[in-house]
Design an enzyme around this catalytic site. Sequence first.
Site, PDB file in Angstrom:
ATOM      1  N   TYR A 216     -12.793  13.128   0.473  1.00  0.00           N
ATOM      2  CA  TYR A 216     -12.918  11.882   1.477  1.00  0.00           C
ATOM      3  C   TYR A 216     -13.206  12.113   2.732  1.00  0.00           C
ATOM      4  CZ  TYR A 216      -8.270  10.304   3.032  1.00  0.00           C
ATOM      5  OH  TYR A 216      -7.217  10.456   4.016  1.00  0.00           O
TER       6      TYR A 216
ATOM      7  N   ARG B 207     -16.261  12.290  -4.667  1.00  0.00           N
ATOM      8  CA  ARG B 207     -15.272  12.502  -5.507  1.00  0.00           C
ATOM      9  C   ARG B 207     -15.699  12.465  -7.195  1.00  0.00           C
ATOM     10  NH1 ARG B 207     -11.489   7.463  -4.463  1.00  0.00           N
ATOM     11  NH2 ARG B 207      -9.723   8.683  -5.436  1.00  0.00           N
TER      12      ARG B 207
ATOM     13  N   ASN C 266      -4.079  -1.749  -5.277  1.00  0.00           N
ATOM     14  CA  ASN C 266      -5.208  -0.831  -4.534  1.00  0.00           C
ATOM     15  C   ASN C 266      -6.616  -0.942  -4.982  1.00  0.00           C
ATOM     16  OD1 ASN C 266      -4.069   0.534  -2.324  1.00  0.00           O
ATOM     17  ND2 ASN C 266      -3.329   2.250  -3.656  1.00  0.00           N
TER      18      ASN C 266
ATOM     19  N   THR D  44       2.095  -6.857   1.006  1.00  0.00           N
ATOM     20  CA  THR D  44       2.209  -6.551   2.318  1.00  0.00           C
ATOM     21  C   THR D  44       1.421  -7.352   3.273  1.00  0.00           C
ATOM     22  OG1 THR D  44       0.410  -4.713   1.963  1.00  0.00           O
ATOM     23  CG2 THR D  44       2.543  -4.082   1.986  1.00  0.00           C
TER      24      THR D  44
ATOM     25  N   GLU E 205      -1.770  -7.800   9.766  1.00  0.00           N
ATOM     26  CA  GLU E 205      -2.513  -9.014  10.777  1.00  0.00           C
ATOM     27  C   GLU E 205      -3.251  -7.844  11.620  1.00  0.00           C
ATOM     28  OE1 GLU E 205       0.078 -12.641  11.915  1.00  0.00           O
ATOM     29  OE2 GLU E 205       1.303 -11.145  10.924  1.00  0.00           O
TER      30      GLU E 205
ATOM     31  N   GLY F 219      -2.449   5.997   4.395  1.00  0.00           N
ATOM     32  CA  GLY F 219      -1.394   6.092   3.726  1.00  0.00           C
ATOM     33  C   GLY F 219      -0.437   5.073   3.852  1.00  0.00           C
TER      34      GLY F 219
ATOM     35  N   GLY G 198      -0.080   2.097   3.049  1.00  0.00           N
ATOM     36  CA  GLY G 198       0.501   1.162   2.159  1.00  0.00           C
ATOM     37  C   GLY G 198       1.265   2.223   0.730  1.00  0.00           C
ATOM     38  N   ASP G 199       0.727   3.266   0.950  1.00  0.00           N
ATOM     39  CA  ASP G 199       1.427   4.345  -0.085  1.00  0.00           C
ATOM     40  C   ASP G 199       3.030   4.673   0.408  1.00  0.00           C
ATOM     41  OD1 ASP G 199      -0.675   4.670  -1.501  1.00  0.00           O
ATOM     42  OD2 ASP G 199      -1.318   6.226  -0.114  1.00  0.00           O
TER      43      ASP G 199
END
Length: 342
Positions: A91, A108, A169, A243, A246, A280, A282-283
């Site tokens: 990516y 991908r 996701n 999550t 804003e 990354g 959120g991960d």
Amino acid sequence: MAKDKVVTFGELMLRLAPEGYMRFVQADKLGATYGGGEANVAVSLANYGHDAHFVSKLPKHEIGQAAVNSLRKYGVNTEDIVRGGDRVGIYFLEKGASQRPSKVIYDRANSAIANSTRDEYNWKEILKDAKWFHTTGITPALNDEVAAITLDALKAARELGVPTSMDLNYRNKLWSKEKAGKVMDELCQYVNVVIANEEDAKDVFGIEADNTDIHGGKIDREGYKEVAKKLKDRFGFDKVAITLRESINANRNLWSAMLYDGDDYHFSKKYDMNIVDRVGGGDSFGGGLIHALLKGMNSQEAIEFAVAASALKHTIEGDYNLVSEDEVLKLAGGDGSGRVQR
């Protein structure tokens, strides 16, 4: 003291990005790093001291090996990665700045994991003695066979009594909302803890919060309580984490989260972040939440730890969250001054 074994499953990709905030059309060279949703979670967990295992399929050639090495460098166990295929998914990332958003271009198709088959993964053996299994909605979006592999993993985890988590996701470049809803509906029957953001629940399951404008930076907490309750009622999740981002602009976000445990809604403190690298984020939240739950933290402590971990990730270049438990606990405890440590 034995380390908790945690298994994650997904695609590890090569990330190519211009330096700093240059646009694709400006760049005459691209920096190469590696990352991917579930791999990012594994790195976080390894840094927190867990026996983190990442499962995927990667080519035997040097680029595939470089991807594997990027995980080994941080202590992730890679022994269950299937070796084969021709391509490492790629990516391209162009970082946004101020009012200009970041851009991602995927290359991908026909990656090694996308050419996986169900017989390449012995999930009962892979998950033996595991204390947790994690994956995301990106992985089953690759194709029907990978979705079936993901379902096999979740079913094996359920049979073995291994708790599971799924980050929804949703990626509209990989599949339609209709296809996502159908596939994820079946997968989520085997999930204990679900993680979503402001858009995922709406895009995948048609569940949305009232009085919220994510593009205008407006979030109504009461609406997300209802989203979490609807998700739990529909699938029987033990916990629902949402999550709450804003976006003031590409460089500045307000960041918080909510955890619903069936009894109460627990909101974290809110961080005003100046972003170095959002990918990354959120991960790192997922990795922090899994760690907190495995450590036996209560719901409020768990959501505070996960959000603090993610806030720190936004300050780090690359997909991986390279922070320690002590650093996260310090921030979660209220020390966000950024003063030099001597």
